[in-house]
Design an enzyme around this catalytic site. Structure first.
Site, PDB file in Angstrom:
ATOM      1  N   ASP A 107      -4.367  -0.976  -0.524  1.00  0.00           N
ATOM      2  CA  ASP A 107      -3.824  -2.280  -0.141  1.00  0.00           C
ATOM      3  C   ASP A 107      -4.900  -3.025   0.649  1.00  0.00           C
ATOM      4  OD1 ASP A 107      -2.388  -4.453   0.657  1.00  0.00           O
ATOM      5  OD2 ASP A 107      -0.848  -3.349   1.731  1.00  0.00           O
ATOM      6  N   VAL A 157       5.422  -1.256  -4.191  1.00  0.00           N
ATOM      7  CA  VAL A 157       5.870  -0.481  -5.341  1.00  0.00           C
ATOM      8  C   VAL A 157       6.162   0.969  -4.953  1.00  0.00           C
ATOM      9  CG1 VAL A 157       4.660  -1.907  -7.022  1.00  0.00           C
ATOM     10  CG2 VAL A 157       3.488   0.062  -6.033  1.00  0.00           C
TER      11      VAL A 157
END
Ligand code: 5GP
Ligand code: MG
Ligand code: MG
Length: 184
Positions: A107, A157
């Protein structure tokens, strides 16, 4: 389980089990070609990378061994803390080895940047990174990631090893959660 086994928990599926499996085979072939004749020490990051590690190394023909590390990242929430702590270190010496870090998702890249720097100081011959998923923000991080499964949008997710509050790691598809799951 498939996302269709508990459809109420998910908003949408980004990648099916089949799409993930097919991408894993492509990346494995790429790694085999790049490391021809060398032995790889694959370092998986617990717990998220267990599925990627299991499938990737079995799709490879290269000689490999595996080791695992656990570092703190998100806890139970969905935002990076920026604080990286080694909870479980490697059991093997990596001096002179060819290291392939296997990570579930990048990320901010904070976790991996720290880790690569830490492992570099242990004098391996080489370090590369395989991340199954990568989010847009990762491009602002100078970290060089050689192998990426899928570049995904900036959504949280779950599945294929990725959790929310330690759930959904056993989902074989990769999906976003329905809003009510966060509230419960
Ligand atoms: P970074 O340091 O790159 O910001 O954070 C990477 C770690 O945060 C990953 O290894 C993973 O544990 C967690 N993470 C980042 N994005 C997601 C996501 O969309 N879903 C899940 N389940 N975990 C994520
Ligand atoms: Mg991780
Ligand atoms: Mg997590």
């Amino acid at each position: 389980m498939r996302a269709s086994d508990i459809p109420g928990d998910f908003d949408h599926v980004l990648y099916t089990e089949e799409q993930v499996a097919s991408r894993i085979r492509e990346v494995a072939a790429q790694i085999d070609a790049d490391y021809a004749g060398r032995e790889i020490l694959m370092v998986g990051l617990l717990n998220g990378a267990v599925m990627t590690m299991a499938d990737l190394c079995r799709a490879m023909t290269s000689h490999m061994s595996m080791d695992w590390m656990a570092v703190s990242s998100y806890g139970a929430g969905t935002k990076s803390s920026g604080v990286v702590r080694i909870l479980k270190d490697l059991t093997k010496d990596i001096d002179g080895r060819d290291i392939l870090i296997v990570e579930d998702i990048i990320d901010t890249g904070l976790t991996l940047s720290y880790l690569v720097q830490n492992l570099r100081s242990r004098n391996p011959n080489s370090i590369e990174v395989m991340a199954m998923f990568r989010k847009p923000e990762a491009v602002t991080c100078p970290l060089d990631v050689k192998y990426v499964g899928f570049d995904i949008p900036n959504e949280f997710v779950v599945g294929y090893g990725l959790d929310y509050a330690d759930r959904y790691r056993n989902l074989t598809d990769v999906a976003t959660l329905a809003p009510h799951v966060y509230k419960s």
